[in-house]
Enzyme design. Structure first.
Site, mmCIF file in Angstrom:
data_model
loop_
_atom_site.group_PDB
_atom_site.id
_atom_site.type_symbol
_atom_site.label_atom_id
_atom_site.label_comp_id
_atom_site.label_asym_id
_atom_site.label_seq_id
_atom_site.Cartn_x
_atom_site.Cartn_y
_atom_site.Cartn_z
ATOM 1 N N GLY A 47 36.036 53.155 43.374
ATOM 2 C CA GLY A 47 37.180 52.394 43.898
ATOM 3 C C GLY A 47 38.431 52.779 43.129
ATOM 4 O O GLY A 47 39.155 51.942 42.610
ATOM 5 N N TYR A 52 43.394 47.881 40.996
ATOM 6 C CA TYR A 52 42.862 47.881 39.637
ATOM 7 C C TYR A 52 42.104 49.163 39.287
ATOM 8 O O TYR A 52 42.138 49.615 38.147
ATOM 9 C CB TYR A 52 41.947 46.659 39.441
ATOM 10 C CG TYR A 52 42.724 45.421 39.082
ATOM 11 C CD1 TYR A 52 43.533 45.412 37.951
ATOM 12 C CD2 TYR A 52 42.682 44.268 39.851
ATOM 13 C CE1 TYR A 52 44.269 44.290 37.598
ATOM 14 C CE2 TYR A 52 43.406 43.141 39.505
ATOM 15 C CZ TYR A 52 44.194 43.159 38.378
ATOM 16 O OH TYR A 52 44.929 42.052 38.022
ATOM 17 N N PHE A 73 37.553 55.453 49.421
ATOM 18 C CA PHE A 73 37.343 55.571 50.854
ATOM 19 C C PHE A 73 38.713 55.646 51.488
ATOM 20 O O PHE A 73 39.283 54.627 51.846
ATOM 21 C CB PHE A 73 36.581 54.323 51.315
ATOM 22 C CG PHE A 73 35.799 54.512 52.581
ATOM 23 C CD1 PHE A 73 35.032 55.637 52.783
ATOM 24 C CD2 PHE A 73 35.806 53.542 53.567
ATOM 25 C CE1 PHE A 73 34.285 55.800 53.944
ATOM 26 C CE2 PHE A 73 35.070 53.682 54.732
ATOM 27 C CZ PHE A 73 34.314 54.822 54.922
ATOM 28 N N ASP A 110 31.814 56.852 51.423
ATOM 29 C CA ASP A 110 31.338 55.483 51.307
ATOM 30 C C ASP A 110 30.516 55.295 50.026
ATOM 31 O O ASP A 110 29.391 55.779 49.919
ATOM 32 C CB ASP A 110 30.488 55.167 52.549
ATOM 33 C CG ASP A 110 30.006 53.735 52.539
ATOM 34 O OD1 ASP A 110 30.384 52.974 51.618
ATOM 35 O OD2 ASP A 110 29.246 53.376 53.456
ATOM 36 N N TYR A 222 37.521 37.530 39.803
ATOM 37 C CA TYR A 222 38.686 36.648 39.796
ATOM 38 C C TYR A 222 38.201 35.218 39.833
ATOM 39 O O TYR A 222 37.185 34.912 40.465
ATOM 40 C CB TYR A 222 39.578 36.944 41.015
ATOM 41 C CG TYR A 222 40.833 36.109 41.029
ATOM 42 C CD1 TYR A 222 41.783 36.259 40.017
ATOM 43 C CD2 TYR A 222 41.048 35.152 42.013
ATOM 44 C CE1 TYR A 222 42.920 35.467 40.000
ATOM 45 C CE2 TYR A 222 42.198 34.363 42.004
ATOM 46 C CZ TYR A 222 43.121 34.528 40.993
ATOM 47 O OH TYR A 222 44.241 33.745 40.969
ATOM 48 N N TYR A 232 38.490 30.581 47.325
ATOM 49 C CA TYR A 232 38.084 31.734 46.519
ATOM 50 C C TYR A 232 36.869 31.401 45.625
ATOM 51 O O TYR A 232 35.740 31.751 45.957
ATOM 52 C CB TYR A 232 39.269 32.299 45.699
ATOM 53 C CG TYR A 232 38.947 33.693 45.226
ATOM 54 C CD1 TYR A 232 39.373 34.804 45.941
ATOM 55 C CD2 TYR A 232 38.114 33.904 44.130
ATOM 56 C CE1 TYR A 232 39.005 36.085 45.572
ATOM 57 C CE2 TYR A 232 37.734 35.176 43.750
ATOM 58 C CZ TYR A 232 38.187 36.256 44.461
ATOM 59 O OH TYR A 232 37.807 37.517 44.097
ATOM 60 N N THR A 272 47.687 43.389 45.832
ATOM 61 C CA THR A 272 46.991 44.633 46.187
ATOM 62 C C THR A 272 46.632 44.518 47.660
ATOM 63 O O THR A 272 46.796 43.457 48.262
ATOM 64 C CB THR A 272 45.678 44.841 45.380
ATOM 65 O OG1 THR A 272 44.754 43.827 45.774
ATOM 66 C CG2 THR A 272 45.886 44.791 43.883
HETATM 67 P P1 NAI Z 1 42.150 47.548 46.350
HETATM 68 O O1 NAI Z 1 42.029 47.231 47.801
HETATM 69 O O2 NAI Z 1 43.494 47.903 45.824
HETATM 70 O O3 NAI Z 1 41.153 48.757 45.959
HETATM 71 C C1 NAI Z 1 39.874 48.870 46.503
HETATM 72 C C2 NAI Z 1 39.302 50.238 46.214
HETATM 73 O O4 NAI Z 1 37.994 50.306 46.770
HETATM 74 C C3 NAI Z 1 40.083 51.418 46.834
HETATM 75 O O5 NAI Z 1 40.055 52.507 45.946
HETATM 76 C C4 NAI Z 1 39.260 51.748 48.086
HETATM 77 O O6 NAI Z 1 39.392 53.100 48.524
HETATM 78 C C5 NAI Z 1 37.878 51.495 47.547
HETATM 79 N N1 NAI Z 1 36.877 51.262 48.594
HETATM 80 C C6 NAI Z 1 36.804 50.274 49.499
HETATM 81 N N2 NAI Z 1 35.698 50.421 50.276
HETATM 82 C C7 NAI Z 1 35.049 51.515 49.818
HETATM 83 C C8 NAI Z 1 33.844 52.188 50.177
HETATM 84 N N3 NAI Z 1 33.053 51.736 51.154
HETATM 85 N N4 NAI Z 1 33.522 53.297 49.508
HETATM 86 C C9 NAI Z 1 34.301 53.798 48.512
HETATM 87 N N5 NAI Z 1 35.437 53.204 48.107
HETATM 88 C C10 NAI Z 1 35.799 52.073 48.755
HETATM 89 O O7 NAI Z 1 41.499 46.301 45.602
HETATM 90 P P2 NAI Z 1 41.754 45.593 44.191
HETATM 91 O O8 NAI Z 1 42.553 44.371 44.416
HETATM 92 O O9 NAI Z 1 42.176 46.573 43.160
HETATM 93 O O10 NAI Z 1 40.275 45.078 43.882
HETATM 94 C C11 NAI Z 1 39.360 45.764 43.060
HETATM 95 C C12 NAI Z 1 38.464 44.754 42.392
HETATM 96 O O11 NAI Z 1 39.265 43.901 41.570
HETATM 97 C C13 NAI Z 1 37.713 43.850 43.386
HETATM 98 O O12 NAI Z 1 36.420 43.600 42.894
HETATM 99 C C14 NAI Z 1 38.539 42.568 43.353
HETATM 100 O O13 NAI Z 1 37.780 41.425 43.698
HETATM 101 C C15 NAI Z 1 38.954 42.543 41.877
HETATM 102 N N6 NAI Z 1 40.105 41.696 41.565
HETATM 103 C C16 NAI Z 1 41.277 41.772 42.290
HETATM 104 C C17 NAI Z 1 42.320 40.904 42.002
HETATM 105 C C18 NAI Z 1 43.601 40.942 42.772
HETATM 106 O O14 NAI Z 1 44.372 39.987 42.683
HETATM 107 N N7 NAI Z 1 43.903 41.973 43.499
HETATM 108 C C19 NAI Z 1 42.227 39.914 40.911
HETATM 109 C C20 NAI Z 1 40.996 40.007 40.159
HETATM 110 C C21 NAI Z 1 39.969 40.850 40.498
#
Ligand code: NAI
Length: 396
Positions: A47, A52, A73, A110, A222, A232, A272
């Site tokens: 990811g 993050y 992805f 994926d 989170y 949440y 995000t």
């Molecule tokens: P984001 O949407 O910015 O990034 C998600 C990433 O996952 C991207 O790189 C995307 O390409 C990848 N991805 C999604 N589906 C995929 C798949 N099937 N195969 C390969 N890659 C895939 O999300 P964000 O917000 O950075 O979230 C990342 C983690 O941080 C999550 O677990 C989220 O719950 C956690 N988090 C997020 C917070 C927020 O406020 N945004 C706060 C605290 C934790």
């Protein structure tokens, strides 16, 4: 092509290559200005292209000189359609890393699939030997396991939840009622956002002997304030995050003998692509950011992930809370901040939005996720939308 934003609901369907590259450059610049840290040499970031995960990759590479392998992805450009922001971010990251002599390769596919796990294992074997850090930072709407596809939903559990919310398209406060999830939706969300796939990744890496004996692995969670608990923390995603925490305990038990560890880091609420989709959260974030900016404690993804790696993780004794979590939401949940958030939450309406919420900041940060509204970029200029990722090419 001249590229502008096109929004649909809470997503933007276009992305600007120069704006995305400028965002990545700015994050790298931030890390370069901080003290370097040691501890991570070869990292796998699952990811890695936005949010993050991208910031963790930048912190590891430019803060500690780590080689990084990423999984994401993302879609490349076609003749008429821009690539996704994560594609452009990855292209920029790899280019900057290459200029600094840092190893960086990415697999686009994926992460839940066996094929991608095998591709990554082959790359680790041929290029790196073993990885010593595995970051699990997926935010995904669905996961296919064999013939079954599970979907993740953001819903309360048990009873409906009615709350103030922000209509991101109109930038207005409205009231939403979200109906509770069915058991199938709960189970699906746990399958997608819980810890099972993280465990499968670690098992696969260990079986292939490409995980260092004393490796660290970390996934993100989170918790947030009580006012978002129904949707949440106590909702479908909260249940999935509990499953993730259970996975951390199980993985930690396996790695401990070799000196390794599995952690969950509870991060701050940030703008995000994933968080924009959560009802109620964008309004909370707009209020929170205004208060944290006024108090001087506001951080973005990059500040959070540098602080996580340099000050909380790669230190002699990482400080964990009673549940065993690393807490990057320490400043967000500080009582003085949350008291102000609660007062603003009670008082906010369409008549006084700007007094209580940093809506302009939220809107701008949302567009910046896709490379728009970045100061140094000329949006009237023609840009080439077909951008190669050095380790992949244009993938067309
Ligand atoms: P984001 O949407 O910015 O990034 C998600 C990433 O996952 C991207 O790189 C995307 O390409 C990848 N991805 C999604 N589906 C995929 C798949 N099937 N195969 C390969 N890659 C895939 O999300 P964000 O917000 O950075 O979230 C990342 C983690 O941080 C999550 O677990 C989220 O719950 C956690 N988090 C997020 C917070 C927020 O406020 N945004 C706060 C605290 C934790």
């Amino acid at each position: 092509m001249v590229v502008g934003p096109k929004t649909r609901g809470f997503i933007c369907t276009t992305a600007h290559p120069a704006g995305c590259a400028a965002n990545v450059a700015r994050q790298i610049e931030y890390v370069r200005e901080q003290p370097r840290f040691e501890g991570v040499k070869k990292a796998l970031i699952i990811g890695c292209s936005t949010g993050y995960g991208l910031s963790t990759r930048i912190a590891a590479a430019f803060g500690a000189g780590a080689s990084t392998l990423g999984v994401a992805f993302e879609r490349p450009a076609s003749r008429t359609r821009t690539a996704t922001a994560g594609w452009y971010n990855t292209a920029a990251f790899e280019s900057f890393a290459g200029r600094d002599g840092l190893y960086a390769k990415t697999v686009m596919g994926d992460a839940f699939s066996d094929a991608v796990k095998e591709q990554i294992i082959d790359l680790i074997r041929s290029d790196l030997g073993k990885v010593d850090l595995v970051v699990y930072s997926l935010a995904a709407p669905r996961r296919a396991v064999g013939d079954v596809t599970y979907n993740s939903v953001l819903k309360p559990v048990g009873q409906p939840f009615t709350s103030k919310s922000l209509d991101v398209a109109k930038m207005e406060v409205d009231t939403v009622t979200i109906e509770p999830a069915t058991q199938e939706e709960i189970d699906g969300t746990v399958k997608v956002m819980g810890g099972e796939d993280w465990r499968w990744w670690i098992d696969a890496l260990r079986e292939a002997d490409v995980l260092a004996k004393d490796a660290t692995t970390i996934a993100y969670s989170y918790i947030g304030p009580e006012l978002t608990y129904p949707v949440y923390h106590d909702g479908t995603v909260g249940l999935a995050k509990r499953d993730l925490a259970e996975a951390a305990k199980a993985i930690d038990a396996e790695l401990r003998a070799g000196g390794g560890h599995a952690y969950v880091s509870v991060n701050k609420a940030l703008v995000t692509q994933a968080s924009a989709a959560i009802p109620v959260v964008p309004l909370y974030i707009s209020i929170l950011f205004k208060i944290m900016k006024e108090q001087g404690t506001h951080e973005g993804c990059m500040e959070q992930m540098y602080r996580l790696l340099a000050r909380k993780l790669y230190v002699p004794a990482p400080e964990l809370d009673a549940e065993g979590f690393l807490r990057m939401d320490d400043w967000e949940l500080a009582p003085a901040i949350q008291e102000k958030v609660n007062a603003a939450w009670q008082a906010i309406s369409n008549e006084n939005l700007k007094t209580y919420a940093d809506l302009e900041g939220y809107r701008r940060e949302f567009y910046q996720l896709f490379g728009f509204e970045v100061d140094e970029v000329d949006y009237t200029a023609d840009v080439e939308i077909g951008v190669d990722i050095p380790s992949i090419g244009s993938a067309e």
